[in-house]
Design an enzyme around this catalytic site. Structure first.
Site, PDB file in Angstrom:
ATOM      1  N   SER A  25       0.822  -1.212   0.000  1.00 38.25           N
ATOM      2  CA  SER A  25       0.000   0.000   0.000  1.00 38.25           C
ATOM      3  C   SER A  25       0.850   1.253   0.000  1.00 38.25           C
ATOM      4  O   SER A  25       0.335   2.337  -0.217  1.00 38.25           O
ATOM      5  CB  SER A  25      -0.841   0.045   1.277  1.00 38.25           C
ATOM      6  OG  SER A  25      -1.678  -1.061   1.368  1.00 38.25           O
ATOM      7  N   HIS A  66      -1.101  -2.416  -7.088  1.00 33.64           N
ATOM      8  CA  HIS A  66      -1.838  -2.103  -5.863  1.00 33.64           C
ATOM      9  C   HIS A  66      -3.340  -2.266  -6.101  1.00 33.64           C
ATOM     10  O   HIS A  66      -3.989  -1.382  -6.664  1.00 33.64           O
ATOM     11  CB  HIS A  66      -1.479  -0.673  -5.432  1.00 33.64           C
ATOM     12  CG  HIS A  66      -2.144  -0.212  -4.186  1.00 33.64           C
ATOM     13  ND1 HIS A  66      -2.407   1.105  -3.911  1.00 33.64           N
ATOM     14  CD2 HIS A  66      -2.609  -0.911  -3.109  1.00 33.64           C
ATOM     15  CE1 HIS A  66      -3.005   1.206  -2.740  1.00 33.64           C
ATOM     16  NE2 HIS A  66      -3.140   0.004  -2.240  1.00 33.64           N
ATOM     17  N   GLU A  85      -3.854   0.414  -8.962  1.00 37.17           N
ATOM     18  CA  GLU A  85      -2.841   1.469  -9.097  1.00 37.17           C
ATOM     19  C   GLU A  85      -1.533   0.771  -9.458  1.00 37.17           C
ATOM     20  O   GLU A  85      -1.065  -0.079  -8.702  1.00 37.17           O
ATOM     21  CB  GLU A  85      -2.721   2.215  -7.757  1.00 37.17           C
ATOM     22  CG  GLU A  85      -1.730   3.363  -7.767  1.00 37.17           C
ATOM     23  CD  GLU A  85      -1.641   4.070  -6.392  1.00 37.17           C
ATOM     24  OE1 GLU A  85      -1.863   3.421  -5.351  1.00 37.17           O
ATOM     25  OE2 GLU A  85      -1.339   5.283  -6.379  1.00 37.17           O
ATOM     26  N   ASN A 123      -3.139   6.222  -1.462  1.00 38.27           N
ATOM     27  CA  ASN A 123      -3.026   6.258   0.000  1.00 38.27           C
ATOM     28  C   ASN A 123      -2.407   7.551   0.522  1.00 38.27           C
ATOM     29  O   ASN A 123      -2.593   7.903   1.681  1.00 38.27           O
ATOM     30  CB  ASN A 123      -2.255   5.038   0.507  1.00 38.27           C
ATOM     31  CG  ASN A 123      -3.169   3.831   0.551  1.00 38.27           C
ATOM     32  OD1 ASN A 123      -4.334   3.952   0.882  1.00 38.27           O
ATOM     33  ND2 ASN A 123      -2.649   2.666   0.200  1.00 38.27           N
TER      34      ASN A 123
HETATM   35  P1  NAD Z   1      -3.973  -9.531   6.016  1.00 39.44           P
HETATM   36  O1  NAD Z   1      -3.512  -9.359   7.411  1.00 39.44           O
HETATM   37  O2  NAD Z   1      -5.400  -9.852   5.758  1.00 39.44           O
HETATM   38  O3  NAD Z   1      -3.104 -10.657   5.275  1.00 39.44           O
HETATM   39  C1  NAD Z   1      -1.706 -10.727   5.351  1.00 39.44           C
HETATM   40  C2  NAD Z   1      -1.322 -12.173   5.135  1.00 39.44           C
HETATM   41  O4  NAD Z   1       0.111 -12.275   5.091  1.00 39.44           O
HETATM   42  C3  NAD Z   1      -1.821 -13.090   6.256  1.00 39.44           C
HETATM   43  O5  NAD Z   1      -2.612 -14.126   5.703  1.00 39.44           O
HETATM   44  C4  NAD Z   1      -0.524 -13.606   6.865  1.00 39.44           C
HETATM   45  O6  NAD Z   1      -0.619 -14.934   7.354  1.00 39.44           O
HETATM   46  C5  NAD Z   1       0.415 -13.527   5.664  1.00 39.44           C
HETATM   47  N1  NAD Z   1       1.816 -13.631   6.063  1.00 39.44           N
HETATM   48  C6  NAD Z   1       2.439 -13.076   7.134  1.00 39.44           C
HETATM   49  N2  NAD Z   1       3.710 -13.487   7.174  1.00 39.44           N
HETATM   50  C7  NAD Z   1       3.913 -14.323   6.123  1.00 39.44           C
HETATM   51  C8  NAD Z   1       5.028 -15.063   5.636  1.00 39.44           C
HETATM   52  N3  NAD Z   1       6.212 -15.035   6.250  1.00 39.44           N
HETATM   53  N4  NAD Z   1       4.869 -15.803   4.513  1.00 39.44           N
HETATM   54  C9  NAD Z   1       3.694 -15.853   3.883  1.00 39.44           C
HETATM   55  N5  NAD Z   1       2.591 -15.168   4.296  1.00 39.44           N
HETATM   56  C10 NAD Z   1       2.711 -14.403   5.395  1.00 39.44           C
HETATM   57  O7  NAD Z   1      -3.533  -8.187   5.254  1.00 39.44           O
HETATM   58  P2  NAD Z   1      -4.099  -7.614   3.866  1.00 39.44           P
HETATM   59  O8  NAD Z   1      -5.112  -6.580   4.164  1.00 39.44           O
HETATM   60  O9  NAD Z   1      -4.423  -8.754   2.964  1.00 39.44           O
HETATM   61  O10 NAD Z   1      -2.805  -6.837   3.336  1.00 39.44           O
HETATM   62  C11 NAD Z   1      -1.797  -7.483   2.599  1.00 39.44           C
HETATM   63  C12 NAD Z   1      -1.019  -6.461   1.785  1.00 39.44           C
HETATM   64  O11 NAD Z   1      -1.933  -5.784   0.917  1.00 39.44           O
HETATM   65  C13 NAD Z   1      -0.331  -5.387   2.615  1.00 39.44           C
HETATM   66  O12 NAD Z   1       0.864  -5.024   1.990  1.00 39.44           O
HETATM   67  C14 NAD Z   1      -1.325  -4.244   2.555  1.00 39.44           C
HETATM   68  O13 NAD Z   1      -0.719  -2.997   2.745  1.00 39.44           O
HETATM   69  C15 NAD Z   1      -1.825  -4.384   1.124  1.00 39.44           C
HETATM   70  N6  NAD Z   1      -3.130  -3.769   0.857  1.00 39.44           N
HETATM   71  C16 NAD Z   1      -4.125  -3.843   1.786  1.00 39.44           C
HETATM   72  C17 NAD Z   1      -5.342  -3.252   1.515  1.00 39.44           C
HETATM   73  C18 NAD Z   1      -6.451  -3.309   2.517  1.00 39.44           C
HETATM   74  O14 NAD Z   1      -7.421  -2.574   2.374  1.00 39.44           O
HETATM   75  N7  NAD Z   1      -6.387  -4.148   3.523  1.00 39.44           N
HETATM   76  C19 NAD Z   1      -5.562  -2.622   0.290  1.00 39.44           C
HETATM   77  C20 NAD Z   1      -4.545  -2.605  -0.649  1.00 39.44           C
HETATM   78  C21 NAD Z   1      -3.321  -3.181  -0.353  1.00 39.44           C
END
Ligand code: NAD
Length: 283
Positions: free
Chosen positions: A120, A141, A153, A191
């Site tokens: 993000s 993104h 994005e 963001n």
């Molecule tokens: P989330 O907490 O739902 O998921 C993160 C996942 O990463 C979890 O399933 C976790 O088990 C996994 N993980 C952690 N350590 C790991 C490892 N060593 N190996 C493999 N997997 C591992 O978070 P999310 O909301 O899905 O966010 C994930 C990414 O997407 C982040 O970079 C976030 O900034 C980005 N993002 C999030 C959003 C949002 O609205 N939540 C929007 C766009 C982008």
């Protein structure tokens, strides 16, 4: 690049599972990894649940759901990503963790494969510089929830090649998404604008100016947003919101991005929003 048919996705949380959902629906074969096989399976189970709901509502054919689900294979780890022509990283918003994942991917992906991150906020150029092929590295993104939100994005790092950009753009289109291209600076464009608004909403609560309910109702009805900023923060995940504010604050060096202490305290309490059942609201 030859037609893209296999995608590796690492991180099967809300974003990784969402990306798997749209990729499989678009006909791609998906290898889905997380910290362990169980979490990858849980990510796929979530996709199955959401697709079943779409079938119930008459928005998706049952046969299309079964075919899409068959295309998603949960795997033990990224060691299984050999056949992937493009890998998307969607693990937690933590730079050290993401860098470790990309080092693992370098060891297993073929030399022509594209490495994409769903970060993000973390600069693409910095993540790319630590990989074997920075020219094949890009920011992709997606927005949350991925099956619903139309935008992707795309962020080019300094070294990202035109071929990498074009293949990524083509993939987003194939998934039915509209793209915008932004420069690689902390938080990129979306963001950079959205998170300070959310952070300001948390300050508004912190300073006792209005209740969480009134902030959300006020912004929803007063500025015509589909949901209020605190509800949106709960939906994104307060840990992710805090991590993005930290990247903006440190990366751009301006105090206007200082994360609200209340946001930090909620994260320390484990109140991460919808995913833990409690954030600014309870679920
Ligand atoms: P989330 O907490 O739902 O998921 C993160 C996942 O990463 C979890 O399933 C976790 O088990 C996994 N993980 C952690 N350590 C790991 C490892 N060593 N190996 C493999 N997997 C591992 O978070 P999310 O909301 O899905 O966010 C994930 C990414 O997407 C982040 O970079 C976030 O900034 C980005 N993002 C999030 C959003 C949002 O609205 N939540 C929007 C766009 C982008």
């Amino acid at each position: 690049m030859a037609t893209l048919h296999t995608l590796g996705i690492v991180g099967a949380g809300q974003m990784g599972a969402g990306i798997a959902h749209v990729a499989a629906a678009a006909g791609l074969t998906v290898l889905l990894a997380d910290a362990d096989r169980g979490r990858a399976e849980a990510g796929k189970a979530g996709v199955a649940k959401r697709m079943a709901r779409a079938v119930e509502k008459g928005k998706l054919e049952a046969a299309a759901m079964h075919a899409a689900l068959e295309r998603i294979t949960p795997v033990d780890d990224v060691g299984a990503f050999g056949p992937a022509q493009l890998a998307i990283e969607a693990v937690s918003e933590n730079e050290a963790l993401k860098s470790r994942i990309f080092a693992d991917l370098d060891a297993v992906l073929g030399d022509t494969a594209i490495r994409a991150t769903n970060t993000s906020s973390i600069p693409i150029t910095r993540l790319a510089a630590r990989t074997k092929f920075p020219e094949r590295f890009i920011g992709m993104h997606f927005m949350n929830p991925v099956p619903v939100m139309e935008l992707v994005e795309i962020i080019r790092g300094l070294a990202t090649s035109d071929a990498t950009y074009e293949a990524t753009q083509g993939l987003a289109q194939r998934m039915g998404k509209t793209t915008v291209v932004t420069r690689d600076m902390p938080g990129f464009a979306i963001n950079r604008i959205l998170m300070p608004m959310i952070n300001e909403a948390v300050y508004t609560l912190y300073e006792g100016i209005a209740s969480a309910e009134d902030i959300d109702t006020g912004m929803k009805l007063g500025t015509n947003q589909p949901m209020g900023p605190l509800t949106l923060a709960d939906f994104i995940g307060l840990d992710t919101c805090l991590a993005i504010m930290e990247v903006l604050h440190q990366g751009l060096g301006d105090t206007k991005y200082r994360p609200c202490p209340l946001l930090r305290q909620y994260v320390e309490a484990g109140w991460l929003g919808r995913k833990t059942g409690r954030g600014f609201h309870t679920y």
